[in-house]
Design an enzyme around this catalytic site. Structure first.
Site, mmCIF file in Angstrom:
data_model
loop_
_atom_site.group_PDB
_atom_site.id
_atom_site.type_symbol
_atom_site.label_atom_id
_atom_site.label_comp_id
_atom_site.label_asym_id
_atom_site.label_seq_id
_atom_site.Cartn_x
_atom_site.Cartn_y
_atom_site.Cartn_z
ATOM 1 N N HIS A 19 0.838 -1.203 0.000
ATOM 2 C CA HIS A 19 0.000 0.000 0.000
ATOM 3 C C HIS A 19 0.876 1.258 0.000
ATOM 4 C CE1 HIS A 19 -3.107 -2.560 2.369
ATOM 5 N NE2 HIS A 19 -3.626 -2.357 1.177
ATOM 6 N N LYS A 43 -18.912 -4.803 9.018
ATOM 7 C CA LYS A 43 -17.767 -5.711 9.109
ATOM 8 C C LYS A 43 -16.760 -5.153 10.108
ATOM 9 C CE LYS A 43 -14.492 -7.377 5.838
ATOM 10 N NZ LYS A 43 -14.027 -7.159 4.472
ATOM 11 N N ARG A 92 -2.000 -6.004 -8.104
ATOM 12 C CA ARG A 92 -0.882 -6.903 -7.795
ATOM 13 C C ARG A 92 -0.703 -7.977 -8.847
ATOM 14 N NH1 ARG A 92 -3.247 -8.228 -2.054
ATOM 15 N NH2 ARG A 92 -4.990 -8.286 -3.491
ATOM 16 N N SER A 130 -3.168 -7.887 3.129
ATOM 17 C CA SER A 130 -3.320 -7.637 4.566
ATOM 18 C C SER A 130 -3.707 -8.920 5.285
ATOM 19 C CB SER A 130 -4.385 -6.564 4.820
ATOM 20 O OG SER A 130 -3.965 -5.350 4.272
#
Ligand code: PNS
Length: 167
Positions: A19, A43, A92, A130
């Site tokens: 990031h 969430k 990515r 992550s």
């Protein structure tokens, strides 16, 4: 002339060096970058919104044109509020493409004036996510090369706390 403002949105739970690479490179292309964390009421994350914001703030303090913020609801509404005409996302691998295409198409439908730009993640970080970072840290693996120092420390503290409250 008006400032060129871009938003780098995400969950950042937690921020990784992948990031940071995207944020740093974006900050060289725009007058102002808003790193904006999605505050998703449905969430609960691993780190709270406040913790995520604090970790990002610390990790980007060397970048003077980067602001750290959070948003709820639609990303395009947030962009309108802060006057951003561009969204920057990191890519990515091919596996990211389908989701990103859906996101971009929907955002474009909601507001045709806002463009999404994609930046290839530096090869060095193209395998990082992550969730993987959390899993490695959970089992005591070394994450020092893939997250900033403050995140490495925060992961250790959080898992220490979770393990101690499990007993
Ligand atoms: O880091 P992530 O989880 O890949 O980031 C996803 C994010 C936060 C960019 C995306 O979920 C988002 O923009 N959510 C806000 C709601 C929204 O505007 N969705 C797009 C239209 S469905």
């Amino acid at each position: 002339m008006s400032k060129k403002i871009a938003v780098v949105p995400g969950s950042f739970d937690p921020i990784t060096k992948g990031h940071l690479d995207i944020i740093q490179r974006s900050s060289e292309l725009f007058d102002e970058i808003h790193v904006s964390v999605l505050n998703n009421s449905k969430k609960t994350g691993f780190f709270t919104i406040e913790e995520r914001l604090a970790l990002i703030e610390e990790a980007v303090q060397h970048l003077p044109n980067v602001k750290v913020d959070y948003f709820s609801g639609l990303l395009v509404n947030y962009c309108e509020r802060v006057g951003a005409k561009q969204i920057v996302r990191g890519l990515r691998a091919v596996s990211d493409f389908e989701y990103e295409m859906q996101l971009t198409s929907m955002n474009k439908k909601l507001n045709d004036d806002i463009e999404t730009l994609y930046m290839m993640t530096n090869n060095q970080y193209s395998f990082i996510s992550s969730s993987m970072v959390k899993e490695v840290a959970k089992y005591g693996g070394d994450v020092s090369s893939i997250v900033p120092k403050n995140v490495e420390h925060a992961l250790k503290e959080k898992y220490k706390y979770i393990l101690s409250s499990d007993n």
